[in-house]
Design a protein around this motif. Sequence first.
Motif, mmCIF file in Angstrom:
data_model
loop_
_atom_site.group_PDB
_atom_site.id
_atom_site.type_symbol
_atom_site.label_atom_id
_atom_site.label_comp_id
_atom_site.label_asym_id
_atom_site.label_seq_id
_atom_site.Cartn_x
_atom_site.Cartn_y
_atom_site.Cartn_z
ATOM 1 N N THR A 61 0.915 -1.134 -0.177
ATOM 2 C CA THR A 61 0.120 -0.003 -0.091
ATOM 3 C C THR A 61 0.787 1.199 0.092
ATOM 4 O OG1 THR A 61 -1.837 -1.159 1.264
ATOM 5 C CG2 THR A 61 -1.774 1.241 1.178
ATOM 6 N N LEU A 64 2.434 1.697 -3.673
ATOM 7 C CA LEU A 64 1.131 2.116 -4.368
ATOM 8 C C LEU A 64 1.178 3.598 -4.109
ATOM 9 C CD1 LEU A 64 -1.409 -0.735 -4.108
ATOM 10 C CD2 LEU A 64 -0.138 0.147 -6.373
ATOM 11 N N HIS A 65 1.089 4.050 -2.693
ATOM 12 C CA HIS A 65 0.688 5.538 -2.554
ATOM 13 C C HIS A 65 1.863 6.428 -3.098
ATOM 14 C CE1 HIS A 65 0.649 8.932 0.489
ATOM 15 N NE2 HIS A 65 -0.067 9.193 -0.415
ATOM 16 N N ALA A 100 -6.976 -1.266 -1.491
ATOM 17 C CA ALA A 100 -5.634 -0.508 -1.416
ATOM 18 C C ALA A 100 -5.252 0.243 -2.677
ATOM 19 C CB ALA A 100 -4.562 -1.399 -0.951
ATOM 20 N N THR A 101 -5.465 -0.493 -4.000
ATOM 21 C CA THR A 101 -5.202 0.151 -5.219
ATOM 22 C C THR A 101 -5.870 1.407 -5.225
ATOM 23 O OG1 THR A 101 -5.264 -1.988 -6.223
ATOM 24 C CG2 THR A 101 -5.239 -0.280 -7.704
ATOM 25 N N ASN A 103 -7.412 3.210 -2.968
ATOM 26 C CA ASN A 103 -7.314 4.035 -1.808
ATOM 27 C C ASN A 103 -5.981 5.036 -1.931
ATOM 28 O OD1 ASN A 103 -9.402 3.233 -0.639
ATOM 29 N ND2 ASN A 103 -8.255 1.875 0.995
ATOM 30 N N SER A 104 -5.148 4.468 -2.720
ATOM 31 C CA SER A 104 -3.761 5.257 -3.069
ATOM 32 C C SER A 104 -3.902 6.412 -3.722
ATOM 33 C CB SER A 104 -2.542 4.291 -3.826
ATOM 34 O OG SER A 104 -3.199 4.142 -5.044
ATOM 35 N N TYR A 107 -5.920 8.832 -1.338
ATOM 36 C CA TYR A 107 -4.962 9.543 -0.505
ATOM 37 C C TYR A 107 -4.476 10.758 -1.111
ATOM 38 C CZ TYR A 107 -4.306 5.010 1.920
ATOM 39 O OH TYR A 107 -4.605 3.934 2.527
ATOM 40 N N ASP A 171 0.235 -1.957 -10.775
ATOM 41 C CA ASP A 171 -0.075 -2.643 -9.360
ATOM 42 C C ASP A 171 0.437 -3.830 -9.775
ATOM 43 O OD1 ASP A 171 -0.805 -3.525 -7.199
ATOM 44 O OD2 ASP A 171 -2.622 -2.747 -7.007
ATOM 45 N N SER A 195 4.035 -6.231 -3.549
ATOM 46 C CA SER A 195 3.761 -6.477 -2.038
ATOM 47 C C SER A 195 4.188 -7.647 -1.591
ATOM 48 C CB SER A 195 2.034 -6.649 -1.802
ATOM 49 O OG SER A 195 1.815 -7.070 -0.480
ATOM 50 N N ASN A 197 2.806 -8.615 1.600
ATOM 51 C CA ASN A 197 1.964 -9.084 2.672
ATOM 52 C C ASN A 197 1.958 -10.530 2.902
ATOM 53 O OD1 ASN A 197 -0.137 -8.331 4.293
ATOM 54 N ND2 ASN A 197 -1.600 -9.314 2.799
ATOM 55 N N TYR A 244 7.292 5.459 5.779
ATOM 56 C CA TYR A 244 6.949 4.254 4.899
ATOM 57 C C TYR A 244 8.357 3.314 4.621
ATOM 58 C CZ TYR A 244 2.289 6.019 3.143
ATOM 59 O OH TYR A 244 1.302 6.416 3.250
#
Length: 393
Positions: A61, A64-65, A100-101, A103-104, A107, A171, A195, A197, A244
């Motif tokens: 995330t 991506l941001h 998350a894709t 949301n970036s 933001y 992504d 990622s 994760n 980050y």
Amino acid sequence: MRFEQKVWLSSPTMHGDEIKYVTEAYETNWMSTVGANINELERLVAEKVGVKYAVALSAGTAALHLCTRLAGVTLYGMPQVGKGVLQGRKVFCSDMTFAATLNSVAYENGEAVFIDSERDTWNMDPVALEKAFEKYPDVRLVVLVHLYGTPAKVDEIRGICKKHGALLVEDAAESFGASYKGVQTGSFGEFNAISFNGNKIITGSSGGMYLTDKKEDADRVRKWSTQSREPAPWYQHEEIGYNYRMSNVIAGVVRGQLPYLEEHIAQKRAIYERYKEGFKGLPVQMNPYDAVNSVPNFWLSCMIIDECAVGDGRAQSTPAKILERLADMNAEGRPIWKPMHMQPMYRNHAFVTAAGTDVGADIFARGLCLPSDNKMTPDQQDVIIAAIRDCFT
């Protein structure tokens, strides 16, 4: 039959090398966001993906941001402090993905416009993307996802972006190790993210990477990820920054995992092929991919029920029925990602489809993710296949 030990959708598979590098970080006291594990991991991942630079970050995330932020700065320049770099500008985004894709984009105060999926790979439809540019010709940024480890139609997407002067954020969070025409995903965009994760094919429990061929971009992302501290004897800050950076401890876990990437992909592929063989004769299909041009990492095996076989009648079933049966067996399945244009938080955003048919909603309604853990034995998978077959009797 109920499994004594739960069969997971996709859980971490550890090998022992991880603890060696974590112990090294502990014994040398490099427990923060600098150290040999980070340096070596960045080198190894850049080499694997085929890019010049990798920046280790705390999560996919975060990667991506910073992809989105850097894209916005590249296109529109630095904003005033407290304002997002996109400030209400539209961004074309894959519709079927994890939140998350998108949301970036949020933001940075961007407005996602969702591009429908196509049936060949379940990824962004190039026809719908071209239609979106016809409707919104001022858009200059596209965010592309490789769903469940399956590469999208990269050449078509990149060609359309080039035609319209748009930049591409790739992504590749789910597709580390997958390739398109012999080139690794995570290298196709101007800005790229992967990622690590906890459920990914290679994991550090968390973590992600920003990938690029541009040193100045890598340097800027590295600076932003360490609170944008300027090179001064005191703490000086001239732009917004973020906490980050990846921990050297987490980097040790990922570093220990990395040599096993191809082994994990082979195990995941075997799971996919066993499902495909085991479902022969059923009115279902596996999640598709372009076997001529791409090699997925097969992170998750998914299935979709034929339209004529969805229901409660003879030789019919539903995703809900199958998922309930799996849960009763102590096995984890999940619904397909719910398309973003169907999510309450994004319900007022534009959605563009190719021909008036909502492909993503249809895949969501008829599809599901199957247990895909690479520690699942063939015998356990055979039991799962038999149970799913029973759901159609």
